[in-house]
Design a protein around this motif. Structure first.
Motif, PDB file in Angstrom:
ATOM      1  N   GLU A  39       0.828  -1.213   0.000  1.00 26.31           N
ATOM      2  CA  GLU A  39       0.000   0.000   0.000  1.00 26.31           C
ATOM      3  C   GLU A  39       0.858   1.256   0.000  1.00 26.31           C
ATOM      4  O   GLU A  39       0.493   2.272  -0.575  1.00 26.31           O
ATOM      5  CB  GLU A  39      -0.944  -0.028   1.196  1.00 26.31           C
ATOM      6  CG  GLU A  39      -0.306   0.189   2.558  1.00 26.31           C
ATOM      7  CD  GLU A  39       0.450  -1.027   3.066  1.00 26.31           C
ATOM      8  OE1 GLU A  39       0.394  -2.075   2.405  1.00 26.31           O
ATOM      9  OE2 GLU A  39       1.100  -0.931   4.119  1.00 26.31           O
ATOM     10  N   VAL A 165      -7.515   7.831  -1.657  1.00 25.52           N
ATOM     11  CA  VAL A 165      -6.972   6.535  -2.060  1.00 25.52           C
ATOM     12  C   VAL A 165      -7.430   5.441  -1.105  1.00 25.52           C
ATOM     13  O   VAL A 165      -7.353   5.591   0.105  1.00 25.52           O
ATOM     14  CB  VAL A 165      -5.437   6.594  -2.069  1.00 25.52           C
ATOM     15  CG1 VAL A 165      -4.846   5.206  -2.196  1.00 25.52           C
ATOM     16  CG2 VAL A 165      -4.963   7.452  -3.201  1.00 25.52           C
ATOM     17  N   GLY A 166      -7.933   4.387  -1.682  1.00 25.54           N
ATOM     18  CA  GLY A 166      -8.210   3.202  -0.891  1.00 25.54           C
ATOM     19  C   GLY A 166      -9.534   3.220  -0.176  1.00 25.54           C
ATOM     20  O   GLY A 166      -9.950   2.215   0.374  1.00 25.54           O
ATOM     21  N   LEU A 167     -10.220   4.302  -0.171  1.00 21.97           N
ATOM     22  CA  LEU A 167     -11.472   4.348   0.569  1.00 21.97           C
ATOM     23  C   LEU A 167     -12.668   4.301  -0.360  1.00 21.97           C
ATOM     24  O   LEU A 167     -13.795   4.520   0.057  1.00 21.97           O
ATOM     25  CB  LEU A 167     -11.526   5.613   1.429  1.00 21.97           C
ATOM     26  CG  LEU A 167     -10.411   5.666   2.476  1.00 21.97           C
ATOM     27  CD1 LEU A 167     -10.554   6.898   3.321  1.00 21.97           C
ATOM     28  CD2 LEU A 167     -10.435   4.433   3.355  1.00 21.97           C
ATOM     29  N   GLY A 168     -12.414   4.035  -1.630  1.00 22.92           N
ATOM     30  CA  GLY A 168     -13.491   3.791  -2.565  1.00 22.92           C
ATOM     31  C   GLY A 168     -14.464   4.941  -2.668  1.00 22.92           C
ATOM     32  O   GLY A 168     -14.125   6.001  -3.191  1.00 22.92           O
ATOM     33  N   ASN A 170     -15.708   6.879  -0.481  1.00 20.59           N
ATOM     34  CA  ASN A 170     -15.499   8.056   0.358  1.00 20.59           C
ATOM     35  C   ASN A 170     -14.783   9.127  -0.454  1.00 20.59           C
ATOM     36  O   ASN A 170     -13.707   8.905  -0.980  1.00 20.59           O
ATOM     37  CB  ASN A 170     -14.624   7.701   1.565  1.00 20.59           C
ATOM     38  CG  ASN A 170     -15.327   6.753   2.494  1.00 20.59           C
ATOM     39  OD1 ASN A 170     -16.409   6.275   2.179  1.00 20.59           O
ATOM     40  ND2 ASN A 170     -14.730   6.479   3.613  1.00 20.59           N
ATOM     41  N   PRO A 188      -9.342   9.161   7.357  1.00 19.92           N
ATOM     42  CA  PRO A 188      -9.171   8.667   8.732  1.00 19.92           C
ATOM     43  C   PRO A 188      -7.728   8.875   9.183  1.00 19.92           C
ATOM     44  O   PRO A 188      -6.803   8.489   8.466  1.00 19.92           O
ATOM     45  CB  PRO A 188      -9.492   7.184   8.606  1.00 19.92           C
ATOM     46  CG  PRO A 188     -10.337   7.079   7.407  1.00 19.92           C
ATOM     47  CD  PRO A 188      -9.902   8.172   6.477  1.00 19.92           C
ATOM     48  N   GLU A 191      -5.065   5.859   9.059  1.00 24.07           N
ATOM     49  CA  GLU A 191      -4.582   5.391   7.767  1.00 24.07           C
ATOM     50  C   GLU A 191      -3.695   6.419   7.113  1.00 24.07           C
ATOM     51  O   GLU A 191      -2.657   6.084   6.539  1.00 24.07           O
ATOM     52  CB  GLU A 191      -5.765   5.076   6.864  1.00 24.07           C
ATOM     53  CG  GLU A 191      -6.649   4.010   7.465  1.00 24.07           C
ATOM     54  CD  GLU A 191      -7.565   3.405   6.440  1.00 24.07           C
ATOM     55  OE1 GLU A 191      -7.261   3.541   5.251  1.00 24.07           O
ATOM     56  OE2 GLU A 191      -8.560   2.806   6.842  1.00 24.07           O
TER      57      GLU A 191
ATOM     58  N   TYR B 121      -5.203  -2.838   4.612  1.00 24.85           N
ATOM     59  CA  TYR B 121      -6.221  -1.818   4.855  1.00 24.85           C
ATOM     60  C   TYR B 121      -6.294  -0.836   3.702  1.00 24.85           C
ATOM     61  O   TYR B 121      -7.278  -0.174   3.486  1.00 24.85           O
ATOM     62  CB  TYR B 121      -5.936  -1.074   6.157  1.00 24.85           C
ATOM     63  CG  TYR B 121      -4.534  -0.531   6.265  1.00 24.85           C
ATOM     64  CD1 TYR B 121      -4.171   0.632   5.617  1.00 24.85           C
ATOM     65  CD2 TYR B 121      -3.554  -1.202   7.005  1.00 24.85           C
ATOM     66  CE1 TYR B 121      -2.896   1.119   5.688  1.00 24.85           C
ATOM     67  CE2 TYR B 121      -2.265  -0.713   7.083  1.00 24.85           C
ATOM     68  CZ  TYR B 121      -1.944   0.442   6.422  1.00 24.85           C
ATOM     69  OH  TYR B 121      -0.678   0.924   6.487  1.00 24.85           O
ATOM     70  N   GLY B 125      -9.909  -0.373   2.179  1.00 23.64           N
ATOM     71  CA  GLY B 125     -10.388   0.538   3.205  1.00 23.64           C
ATOM     72  C   GLY B 125     -10.863  -0.239   4.425  1.00 23.64           C
ATOM     73  O   GLY B 125     -11.886   0.073   5.039  1.00 23.64           O
ATOM     74  N   TRP B 126     -10.089  -1.250   4.782  1.00 24.01           N
ATOM     75  CA  TRP B 126     -10.530  -2.219   5.778  1.00 24.01           C
ATOM     76  C   TRP B 126     -10.771  -1.552   7.134  1.00 24.01           C
ATOM     77  O   TRP B 126     -11.827  -1.756   7.762  1.00 24.01           O
ATOM     78  CB  TRP B 126      -9.474  -3.316   5.905  1.00 24.01           C
ATOM     79  CG  TRP B 126      -9.910  -4.458   6.765  1.00 24.01           C
ATOM     80  CD1 TRP B 126     -10.627  -5.546   6.368  1.00 24.01           C
ATOM     81  CD2 TRP B 126      -9.671  -4.600   8.159  1.00 24.01           C
ATOM     82  NE1 TRP B 126     -10.843  -6.367   7.425  1.00 24.01           N
ATOM     83  CE2 TRP B 126     -10.270  -5.816   8.548  1.00 24.01           C
ATOM     84  CE3 TRP B 126      -9.013  -3.832   9.119  1.00 24.01           C
ATOM     85  CZ2 TRP B 126     -10.223  -6.281   9.851  1.00 24.01           C
ATOM     86  CZ3 TRP B 126      -8.972  -4.302  10.423  1.00 24.01           C
ATOM     87  CH2 TRP B 126      -9.578  -5.506  10.775  1.00 24.01           C
ATOM     88  N   ASN B 127      -9.815  -0.751   7.562  1.00 16.18           N
ATOM     89  CA  ASN B 127      -9.957  -0.117   8.874  1.00 16.18           C
ATOM     90  C   ASN B 127     -11.180   0.782   8.925  1.00 16.18           C
ATOM     91  O   ASN B 127     -11.957   0.737   9.881  1.00 16.18           O
ATOM     92  CB  ASN B 127      -8.712   0.718   9.185  1.00 16.18           C
ATOM     93  CG  ASN B 127      -7.621  -0.109   9.804  1.00 16.18           C
ATOM     94  OD1 ASN B 127      -7.696  -1.338   9.787  1.00 16.18           O
ATOM     95  ND2 ASN B 127      -6.615   0.546  10.345  1.00 16.18           N
ATOM     96  N   ALA B 128     -11.338   1.575   7.852  1.00 13.40           N
ATOM     97  CA  ALA B 128     -12.444   2.534   7.840  1.00 13.40           C
ATOM     98  C   ALA B 128     -13.777   1.806   7.855  1.00 13.40           C
ATOM     99  O   ALA B 128     -14.700   2.174   8.584  1.00 13.40           O
ATOM    100  CB  ALA B 128     -12.330   3.412   6.602  1.00 13.40           C
ATOM    101  N   GLN B 131     -14.445   0.284  11.275  1.00 10.43           N
ATOM    102  CA  GLN B 131     -14.845   1.264  12.280  1.00 10.43           C
ATOM    103  C   GLN B 131     -16.241   1.810  12.006  1.00 10.43           C
ATOM    104  O   GLN B 131     -16.965   2.147  12.932  1.00 10.43           O
ATOM    105  CB  GLN B 131     -13.822   2.406  12.323  1.00 10.43           C
ATOM    106  CG  GLN B 131     -12.602   2.022  13.137  1.00 10.43           C
ATOM    107  CD  GLN B 131     -11.512   3.063  13.094  1.00 10.43           C
ATOM    108  OE1 GLN B 131     -11.424   3.840  12.161  1.00 10.43           O
ATOM    109  NE2 GLN B 131     -10.684   3.075  14.122  1.00 10.43           N
TER     110      GLN B 131
END
Lengths: 268, 166
Positions: A39, A165-168, A170, A188, A191, B121, B125-128, B131
């Motif tokens: 990542e 990035v990575g939160l799709g 969001n 967040p 992260e 994660y 977005g595993w953590n998000a 939570q």
């Protein structure tokens, strides 16, 4: 004569084998950290400008071609074209270093350096991603940065929405009024800090690999200049071409390494 | 018997064949410029292809496959290895094999070492998501690099705080 050529070539290939093994250590460095921090590589490689890297790839491929052509002209005893090809190869090497200079100064001004020197001022901007937001992340916002005081996207006033990035799904609304980003990012903190704090690993890999490669470019330029001087002196007028061939082999190795470095560093 | 015709003519006897300028270097193979130009064209096209592929579907495997095709072209044509002595091919083959060996053993260790198995994660977005779905549940600190961040050391928190949920 034939035996001299064969033994000279064998010696050069043995030397190139040690060069491959030198870079093998660096590729292991790259691979281990990429396996454990995929990542981070994905995140931090967005700081690199793939068009700069692509331009350098084209420059090196072209100069590799002129180096190979130089060998052909040396074997044909075409002195004028040999000199032209060597100068073109030298120009390609210089062009590569100029592009690299702009890339490095960009990294220095953004604070994206190796190890403890990693102090980024702005989030990574990826021009082609910003233009086509549907294809993925535009940029990652650094939660520890107060964007109200920086203008990282001053040249892109039309940019309204930035996906994280990575939160799709969001996304973060970014108001770019007069080039000033006013909205706070909704990344967040865990992260964001995690990626930020590990990104220095990628830049260590980046600077060690491109630095070692750049050193080889400089050495290659010296070698090409030496062959060029000998050509002017008339050393290759009478069918003796081995030094041209050996220097060209070295220059092709520099090209070979970059063929792998470009996708591994810029196209993640 | 009186007319000895050698099976292999002397290099300097007849006219030099195409691609060879002078007879005293019988093994010399001069690569024509057009062949080098064709290889350059293929290399440039493959560079564009690798950028396009990375743009559409990023994949290390595809990128390395394209890079290896480019490297094979450079080595065989630009570096004359196609017409070179087989021993030089062997030298390169051994060094590249050793590179592969180093990479294989290094990656064998990292990917099978339990201590490096961390949740990805980033990609999902595993953590998000966790939570969002489990508000109030404290996630363990995955960070092994010991930064001593602002949000405290998780070792000091009672480890049984989330145990009641099971």
């Amino acid at each position: 004569m034939d035996q001299q050529i064969e033994s000279g070539k064998l010696g050069m290939w043995l030397f190139l084998a040690t060069e491959v093994l030198l870079f093998a250590g660096l590729f292991c460095f790259y691979a281990i950290y990429r396996a454990t921090h995929p990542e981070v590589y994905k995140y931090a490689s967005q700081y690199l400008n793939m068009w700069m890297g692509g331009l350098n790839t084209l420059i090196l491929l072209a100069s590799s071609f002129t180096a190979a052509a130089a060998v052909t002209y040396a074997q044909r005893r075409d002195k004028a074209k040999l000199i032209l090809c060597l100068w073109l190869t030298l120009a390609g090497a210089l062009g590569f270093l100029v592009v690299k200079f702009f890339e490095y100064s960009d990294k220095i001004s953004h604070g994206t350096l190796w190890g403890v020197n990693y102090t980024p001022h702005v989030g990574p901007t990826h021009a082609h991603h910003a233009d086509h937001g549907a294809h993925g992340p535009a940029m990652v916002l650094n939660p520890s940065v107060d964007y109200s005081t920086t203008t990282p996207w001053a040249d892109k006033p039309a940019l309204k929405e930035v996906s994280v990035v990575g939160l799709g799904k969001n996304t973060v609304e970014v108001e770019a009024v007069d080039g000033r980003v006013t909205a706070a990012p909704a990344l967040p903190p865990d992260e964001g800090k995690k990626l930020q704090s590990d990104a220095h690993v990628f830049f260590s890999v980046y600077f060690v690999m491109t630095g070692t490669h750049g050193l080889h470019v400089v050495i290659g330029m010296c070698a090409i200049g030496w062959v060029l001087a000998r050509t002017y002196r008339g050393d290759f007028d009478s069918g003796y071409w081995l030094p041209v061939d050996l220097v060209a082999l070295y220059w092709h190795l520099v090209d070979l390494i970059w063929i792998y470095l470009f996708p591994l560093l810029y196209l993640i | 018997m009186s007319d000895p015709t050698p099976a292999i003519p002397a290099p300097s006897a007849g006219p030099a064949p195409a691609g060879q300028v002078h007879g005293h270097e019988p093994h010399l193979h001069i690569v024509p410029i057009w062949q080098l130009a064709v290889v350059l064209g293929i290399l440039l096209v493959l560079t564009v292809v690798t950028v396009l592929v990375a743009y559409l579907t990023p994949s290390v495997t595809i990128a390395m496959a394209i890079a290896s095709v480019k490297a094979l072209l450079v080595v065989s044509i630009f570096m004359h290895l196609k017409w070179d002595k087989p021993f030089n091919v062997l030298v390169l083959f051994v060094s590249v094999s050793l590179l592969g060996l180093f990479l294989a053993f290094a990656l064998m260790d990292t990917t099978y070492n339990e201590k490096y198995r961390r949740p990805v994660y980033f990609r999902e977005g595993w953590n998000a998501r966790f939570q969002n779905e489990n508000p109030g549940v404290q996630l363990p600190n995955w960070d092994m690099s010991a930064h001593g961040g602002a949000h405290g050391a998780p070792e000091q928190a009672p480890p049984s705080s989330t145990a009641g949920g099971h």
